[in-house]
Scaffold this active site. Structure first.
Site, mmCIF file in Angstrom:
data_model
loop_
_atom_site.group_PDB
_atom_site.id
_atom_site.type_symbol
_atom_site.label_atom_id
_atom_site.label_comp_id
_atom_site.label_asym_id
_atom_site.label_seq_id
_atom_site.Cartn_x
_atom_site.Cartn_y
_atom_site.Cartn_z
ATOM 1 N N SER A 306 0.842 -1.187 0.000
ATOM 2 C CA SER A 306 0.000 0.000 0.000
ATOM 3 C C SER A 306 0.888 1.252 0.000
ATOM 4 O O SER A 306 1.688 1.430 -0.919
ATOM 5 C CB SER A 306 -0.966 -0.036 1.177
ATOM 6 O OG SER A 306 -1.965 0.940 1.042
ATOM 7 N N ASP A 391 -9.458 -4.504 -5.206
ATOM 8 C CA ASP A 391 -8.949 -3.517 -4.257
ATOM 9 C C ASP A 391 -9.778 -2.234 -4.336
ATOM 10 O O ASP A 391 -9.813 -1.565 -5.372
ATOM 11 C CB ASP A 391 -7.482 -3.224 -4.563
ATOM 12 C CG ASP A 391 -6.750 -2.573 -3.407
ATOM 13 O OD1 ASP A 391 -7.386 -1.801 -2.669
ATOM 14 O OD2 ASP A 391 -5.541 -2.829 -3.245
ATOM 15 N N HIS A 420 -7.656 -5.200 -0.777
ATOM 16 C CA HIS A 420 -6.559 -4.555 -0.055
ATOM 17 C C HIS A 420 -6.136 -5.447 1.101
ATOM 18 O O HIS A 420 -6.085 -5.046 2.267
ATOM 19 C CB HIS A 420 -7.001 -3.176 0.435
ATOM 20 C CG HIS A 420 -5.875 -2.205 0.569
ATOM 21 N ND1 HIS A 420 -5.123 -1.784 -0.508
ATOM 22 C CD2 HIS A 420 -5.335 -1.578 1.648
ATOM 23 C CE1 HIS A 420 -4.193 -0.946 -0.098
ATOM 24 N NE2 HIS A 420 -4.299 -0.810 1.212
#
Length: 440
Positions: A306, A391, A420
């Site tokens: 991320s 995601d 995610h």
């Protein structure tokens, strides 16, 4: 050599692991993905969820509770390009808990998402499935500033003038007979410091090193002794210039107040933007690692997911001392996508209510110096990448915009149903890849 592999888990059994801190398979980085009381599975009809532009996709829907169809209310669906307005929406009639939503396509490369909602006992649940249309042909929207490399070379020269002033405090309560653990901090630009947790294998040998860069948020850190047991020095850092061993309440308060909204602090000025100190701080962390007497002098890697995935690519692009990188669903990629009518990367500077506030020439200029895409364009470091199509936080359109610009050697492991979060297999493959490069 480019390599694409696709993981094929049981699509109706979402038992995986959520990445909370940084890209790592250490105990503190993962928790179980919570299953919903009502499970809604939305699956494209191709095994790899990937299509040619112009091909049709059909989404198979299954709504179950404890593995069996149940009576639900208000079942509806929405089909749209990720983060965009609906292309089509409507009610959905289930038969034995199943339905098909069919014949949608995209004319241009990108991702088409189907969301299904159903209500039981007054609570609405959501499931998603995302089809990729020639993702390897997605082109970025962000522009490369003419003085991009000069800007960062100037920043690195400024950093190099600052003494490191490293401090290390041994943590005997966290050390073992195999690993020594230290709380560390060292000087960064703007009279700030970087704080982290260092884990060093015992044994008196020389070891490769891995810099672990964090996902977004404000939290404590605990290091990754597991990788050190495997034979690597690890340094896990925070980015906010605050100690990483305070009570959780302190981080909660900072996240609600002083550091709330930090991804856009000073975004109107490329020289004062919050992430300039962060990017240079990652380079200073490399300075610290290579100064350690236990470092083998040649094998240095970086890992993150991320925000950490972004920092992994960015730091490797700026610092040739890094020889290998692994990145998971990198944030901050093609952030200007929204200005061109498609999804942009986290922190979604130009999406929704942010658009009116930040759609200014000076902000767009700043973004050009900090977007992962432009670092991908100059990246020379071999890398391993892993992500999925579902995601919501970092849209796959955004990270494919960066990935497709990378000319360096790259391996990618796609697990389409993941969002995610990751399965343990993805973390293991990434670690095996980097330790394989180390010869371990």
């Amino acid at each position: 050599m480019n390599q694409k592999s696709t993981f094929k888990p049981n699509l109706h059994f979402h038992f995986g692991m959520l990445l909370l801190l940084c890209f790592s398979i250490s105990v503190e980085s993962f928790s179980q993905i919570p299953r919903q009381f009502l499970e809604i599975s939305v699956v494209p009809d191709r095994e790899d969820w990937t299509y040619k532009t112009g091909q049709n996709v059909e989404f198979s829907v299954s709504v179950t509770q404890s593995g069996r169809p149940v009576a639900v209310e208000n079942v509806r669906y929405v089909v749209k390009e990720e983060k965009m307005e609906p292309i089509k929406e409507g009610s959905l009639k289930l038969k034995d808990g199943k339905a098909t939503i069919e014949k949608f396509t995209m004319k241009n490369p990108g991702f088409l998402r189907c969301e299904v909602f159903a209500t039981i006992d007054g609570k609405e649940y959501r499931g998603i499935g995302t089809a990729g249309f020639e993702p390897d042909k997605i082109k970025p929207t962000v522009k490369m500033p003419k003085d991009f490399e000069e800007f960062w070379n100037t920043g690195k020269a400024e950093l190099a003038k600052i003494p490191m002033d490293a401090k290390m405090v041994h943590q005997p309560e966290r050390s073992t007979d195999q690993v020594d653990v230290y709380h560390v901090n060292f000087q960064n630009v703007r009279n700030s410091r970087i704080y982290g947790v260092l884990s060093v294998p015992k044994g008196g040998d020389k070891y490769p090193a891995i810099l672990l860069v964090p996902g977004a948020g404000i939290r404590p850190y605990f290091g990754d002794a597991n990788k050190s047991v495997r034979g690597a020095i690890t340094l896990q850092i925070g980015i906010h210039g605050i100690p990483i061993d305070m009570n959780q309440e302190v981080y909660n308060n900072l996240g609600s107040a002083a550091l709330n909204g930090y991804p856009t602090f000073n975004i109107w000025d490329k020289d004062l933007y919050y992430y300039k100190r962060v990017y240079l701080g990652c380079i200073r962390a490399v300075d610290f690692l290579v100064s350690l007497p236990e470092y083998d002098g040649k094998n240095l890697g970086i890992q993150g997911g991320s925000q950490g995935g972004a920092l992994s690519i960015i730091t490797a692009a700026l610092d040739p001392r890094i020889k290998y990188l692994t990145a998971m669903y990198p944030a901050m990629s093609d952030m200007t996508g929204y200005l061109e009518g498609r999804a942009g990367g986290w922190p979604h500077v130009f999406a929704g209510n942010n658009l009116q506030k930040f759609n200014k020439p000076e902000v767009i200029e700043t973004i050009g110096y900090y977007d992962v895409v432009n670092f991908a364009r100059i990246l020379k470091t071999p890398g391993f990448y892993t992500w999925g199509y579902n995601d919501d936080t970092c849209p796959p359109t955004s990270y494919y915009s960066a990935f497709n610009e990378i000319k360096a050697s790259k391996d990618v492991f796609v697990v389409p149903e993941t969002g995610h979060w990751t399965y343990p297999e993805q973390g293991k493959k990434a670690d095996d890849w980097i330790f394989g490069k180390f010869g371990k």
